[in-house]
Motif scaffolding. Structure first.
Motif, PDB file in Angstrom:
ATOM      1  N   LEU A  61       4.417  -5.824 -12.343  1.00  0.00           N
ATOM      2  CA  LEU A  61       4.263  -4.724 -11.384  1.00  0.00           C
ATOM      3  C   LEU A  61       3.322  -3.652 -11.938  1.00  0.00           C
ATOM      4  O   LEU A  61       2.469  -3.125 -11.231  1.00  0.00           O
ATOM      5  CB  LEU A  61       5.635  -4.106 -11.051  1.00  0.00           C
ATOM      6  N   ILE A  62       3.483  -3.347 -13.233  1.00  0.00           N
ATOM      7  CA  ILE A  62       2.635  -2.325 -13.855  1.00  0.00           C
ATOM      8  C   ILE A  62       1.171  -2.803 -13.889  1.00  0.00           C
ATOM      9  O   ILE A  62       0.247  -2.015 -13.688  1.00  0.00           O
ATOM     10  CB  ILE A  62       3.121  -2.000 -15.291  1.00  0.00           C
ATOM     11  N   GLN A  63       0.991  -4.096 -14.133  1.00  0.00           N
ATOM     12  CA  GLN A  63      -0.374  -4.670 -14.110  1.00  0.00           C
ATOM     13  C   GLN A  63      -1.016  -4.412 -12.744  1.00  0.00           C
ATOM     14  O   GLN A  63      -2.174  -4.011 -12.647  1.00  0.00           O
ATOM     15  CB  GLN A  63      -0.335  -6.182 -14.393  1.00  0.00           C
ATOM     16  N   GLN A  64      -0.239  -4.653 -11.690  1.00  0.00           N
ATOM     17  CA  GLN A  64      -0.774  -4.422 -10.341  1.00  0.00           C
ATOM     18  C   GLN A  64      -1.149  -2.965 -10.117  1.00  0.00           C
ATOM     19  O   GLN A  64      -2.152  -2.669  -9.472  1.00  0.00           O
ATOM     20  CB  GLN A  64       0.248  -4.843  -9.296  1.00  0.00           C
ATOM     21  N   TYR A 119      -0.640   3.972 -20.516  1.00  0.00           N
ATOM     22  CA  TYR A 119      -2.085   3.768 -20.328  1.00  0.00           C
ATOM     23  C   TYR A 119      -2.535   4.325 -18.976  1.00  0.00           C
ATOM     24  O   TYR A 119      -3.542   5.003 -18.872  1.00  0.00           O
ATOM     25  CB  TYR A 119      -2.337   2.254 -20.295  1.00  0.00           C
ATOM     26  N   ILE A 120      -1.747   3.985 -17.941  1.00  0.00           N
ATOM     27  CA  ILE A 120      -2.083   4.421 -16.576  1.00  0.00           C
ATOM     28  C   ILE A 120      -2.056   5.944 -16.469  1.00  0.00           C
ATOM     29  O   ILE A 120      -2.973   6.558 -15.932  1.00  0.00           O
ATOM     30  CB  ILE A 120      -1.112   3.777 -15.554  1.00  0.00           C
ATOM     31  N   ILE A 121      -0.991   6.543 -17.019  1.00  0.00           N
ATOM     32  CA  ILE A 121      -0.850   8.004 -16.922  1.00  0.00           C
ATOM     33  C   ILE A 121      -2.027   8.696 -17.623  1.00  0.00           C
ATOM     34  O   ILE A 121      -2.582   9.668 -17.116  1.00  0.00           O
ATOM     35  CB  ILE A 121       0.499   8.462 -17.547  1.00  0.00           C
ATOM     36  N   HIS A 181      -4.894  -1.831  -9.322  1.00  0.00           N
ATOM     37  CA  HIS A 181      -5.128  -1.132  -8.053  1.00  0.00           C
ATOM     38  C   HIS A 181      -5.925   0.150  -8.267  1.00  0.00           C
ATOM     39  O   HIS A 181      -6.865   0.432  -7.527  1.00  0.00           O
ATOM     40  CB  HIS A 181      -3.782  -0.801  -7.391  1.00  0.00           C
ATOM     41  N   PHE A 182      -5.560   0.902  -9.295  1.00  0.00           N
ATOM     42  CA  PHE A 182      -6.205   2.203  -9.494  1.00  0.00           C
ATOM     43  C   PHE A 182      -7.456   2.135 -10.377  1.00  0.00           C
ATOM     44  O   PHE A 182      -8.377   2.916 -10.203  1.00  0.00           O
ATOM     45  CB  PHE A 182      -5.205   3.214 -10.078  1.00  0.00           C
ATOM     46  N   PHE A 183      -7.476   1.198 -11.335  1.00  0.00           N
ATOM     47  CA  PHE A 183      -8.553   1.239 -12.341  1.00  0.00           C
ATOM     48  C   PHE A 183      -9.296  -0.080 -12.544  1.00  0.00           C
ATOM     49  O   PHE A 183     -10.184  -0.162 -13.386  1.00  0.00           O
ATOM     50  CB  PHE A 183      -7.991   1.730 -13.683  1.00  0.00           C
ATOM     51  N   GLY A 184      -8.915  -1.130 -11.851  1.00  0.00           N
ATOM     52  CA  GLY A 184      -9.639  -2.397 -11.997  1.00  0.00           C
ATOM     53  C   GLY A 184      -9.173  -3.216 -13.192  1.00  0.00           C
ATOM     54  O   GLY A 184      -8.014  -3.132 -13.600  1.00  0.00           O
ATOM     55  N   ASP A 227       0.817  -1.222   0.000  1.00  0.00           N
ATOM     56  CA  ASP A 227       0.000   0.000   0.000  1.00  0.00           C
ATOM     57  C   ASP A 227       0.852   1.274   0.000  1.00  0.00           C
ATOM     58  O   ASP A 227       0.543   2.234  -0.698  1.00  0.00           O
ATOM     59  CB  ASP A 227      -0.934   0.011   1.219  1.00  0.00           C
ATOM     60  N   ALA A 228       1.939   1.253   0.793  1.00  0.00           N
ATOM     61  CA  ALA A 228       2.799   2.438   0.869  1.00  0.00           C
ATOM     62  C   ALA A 228       3.413   2.758  -0.503  1.00  0.00           C
ATOM     63  O   ALA A 228       3.635   3.923  -0.845  1.00  0.00           O
ATOM     64  CB  ALA A 228       3.898   2.216   1.900  1.00  0.00           C
ATOM     65  N   GLN A 229       3.676   1.683  -1.290  1.00  0.00           N
ATOM     66  CA  GLN A 229       4.268   1.902  -2.623  1.00  0.00           C
ATOM     67  C   GLN A 229       3.233   2.450  -3.613  1.00  0.00           C
ATOM     68  O   GLN A 229       3.558   3.289  -4.445  1.00  0.00           O
ATOM     69  CB  GLN A 229       4.856   0.587  -3.144  1.00  0.00           C
ATOM     70  N   PHE A 230       1.977   1.967  -3.501  1.00  0.00           N
ATOM     71  CA  PHE A 230       0.914   2.540  -4.344  1.00  0.00           C
ATOM     72  C   PHE A 230       0.786   4.037  -4.067  1.00  0.00           C
ATOM     73  O   PHE A 230       0.631   4.844  -4.971  1.00  0.00           O
ATOM     74  CB  PHE A 230      -0.433   1.852  -4.058  1.00  0.00           C
ATOM     75  N   LYS A 231       0.880   4.370  -2.781  1.00  0.00           N
ATOM     76  CA  LYS A 231       0.743   5.770  -2.363  1.00  0.00           C
ATOM     77  C   LYS A 231       1.907   6.601  -2.902  1.00  0.00           C
ATOM     78  O   LYS A 231       1.732   7.707  -3.411  1.00  0.00           O
ATOM     79  CB  LYS A 231       0.684   5.807  -0.823  1.00  0.00           C
ATOM     80  N   LEU A 232       3.113   6.043  -2.806  1.00  0.00           N
ATOM     81  CA  LEU A 232       4.311   6.726  -3.302  1.00  0.00           C
ATOM     82  C   LEU A 232       4.148   7.051  -4.793  1.00  0.00           C
ATOM     83  O   LEU A 232       4.468   8.147  -5.256  1.00  0.00           O
ATOM     84  CB  LEU A 232       5.525   5.800  -3.101  1.00  0.00           C
ATOM     85  N   PHE A 233       3.613   6.069  -5.522  1.00  0.00           N
ATOM     86  CA  PHE A 233       3.400   6.243  -6.960  1.00  0.00           C
ATOM     87  C   PHE A 233       2.338   7.308  -7.237  1.00  0.00           C
ATOM     88  O   PHE A 233       2.565   8.232  -8.025  1.00  0.00           O
ATOM     89  CB  PHE A 233       2.994   4.907  -7.589  1.00  0.00           C
TER      90      PHE A 233
END
Ligand SMILES: [Mn+2]
Length: 327
Positions: free
Chosen positions: A140-143, A43-45, A147-150, A6-12
């Motif tokens: 990692l990018i898939q995760q 895609y994420i950005i 996490h953010f978009f399903g 979770d802390a890494q998702f937040k960092l990102f």
């Protein structure tokens, strides 16, 4: 632990919030994982509603990478007027020089965030999601995406599967601790990825010259370290005859490593008069990244490489000697 914390998702997400535009760059000579990671991250950005540009120094050598070349640029074009507000996202490598000289020069001033799965001693930024246990950066990018978009759409699922399939040798390199990876692959197939066609994309359609060069490399095998190490090489004459497209080193490694009693293989190539490149592959606990590191190279425990000054006749014995201590 293979999953992002979770802390890494937040960092990102904090890094995304702190910038208005992004440059994404992976290592030079991109492979399927580097390509999938770069484009997946773009895609994420875009989903975050921010502009980004995807850079690569190329060259797009491998057959399966060629169709993606047009989606990358080698020239940075500013997407926002304030350079302080431009963030650099480095994928599938952790050091600036791995981006290639041309790209490194253009982006070295930006604040950066790394997403990678290579072992590294000196990452270019302390802002990072670094996990040497992850089988691919695309994993990692898939995760991040999920996490953010399903669930990803079919196109993105195919892209992630391409990255994961590339770096896992189509799942051959994964051990019993990899259930999270198979769950992730399962989600991609559910979202529309097609394993059979991805396998064909990665491994099919190789030029006939690759088969000819393979025959030469196999003919030159020498045996060392009591049968545990196999060595072969490519000369500038071979390269001249078959071209750089004439290489299918993955299948060469696969055949060599499948030999009875063999624990490691080394493939040498004289790139020019002064320089050689060497690729290592190994099985189990034989750590070829340690051997590569002794000569200024790097990589993973079972797959590493290096570039070194000198000629084959000098370099091959030196490296065999190093293997005698490590195997
Ligand atoms: Mn990778």
């Amino acid at each position: 632990m293979l999953n992002i914390r979770d802390a890494q998702f937040k960092l990102f997400s904090d890094f995304i919030s702190a910038h208005d535009a992004f440059v994404i760059a992976g290592h030079k000579e991109p492979d399927g994982d580097c390509i999938a990671s770069s484009l997946g991250l773009a895609y994420i950005i875009k989903k975050f509603g921010k502009p980004c540009q995807v850079l690569s120094a190329g060259p797009f050598k491998r057959t399966e990478t060629k169709k993606y070349e047009k989606l990358f640029s080698s020239e940075y074009k500013p997407l926002c007027t304030n350079p302080e507000k431009t963030g650099l996202l480095i994928v599938d490598c952790s050091e600036m020089f791995r981006l290639g000289e041309t790209i490194e020069k253009q982006v070295s001033g930006f604040k950066s965030f790394i997403i990678d799965h290579h072992k590294t001693a000196a990452p270019a930024s302390e802002l990072c999601i670094l996990n040497p246990k992850a089988p691919a950066t695309a994993f990692l990018i898939q995760q991040l995406y999920e996490h953010f978009f399903g669930e990803p759409d079919k196109e993105l699922a195919e892209l992630f599967f391409f990255g994961l399939g590339t770096d896992t040798g189509f799942f051959r390199f994964l051990d019993s601790g990899s259930s999270d990876v198979f769950y992730a692959a399962g989600r991609l197939v559910k979202a529309g990825a097609d394993p059979r066609s991805t396998y064909e994309d990665i491994n099919g359609s190789k030029p006939l010259t690759t088969r000819k060069l393979l025959a030469i490399a196999l003919d030159r095998i020498s045996v060392h370290c009591g049968g545990k190490l196999l060595v072969t090489y490519e000369t500038p004459e071979d390269t001249k005859k078959y071209g750089k497209d004439g290489r299918d080193t993955d299948i060469l490694y696969q055949i060599l490593l499948a030999t009875e009693n063999v624990r490691a293989v080394a493939v040498f190539r004289q790139e020019n008069e002064h320089n050689c490149t060497v690729g290592f592959r190994s099985k189990g606990n034989v750590d070829v990244s340690a051997v590569a590191a002794r000569f200024g190279g790097g990589g993973h425990k079972n797959a590493s490489g290096l570039s070194i000054q000198g000629v084959l006749d000098e370099i091959i014995p030196k490296i065999i000697k190093e293997f005698e201590k490590n195997i």
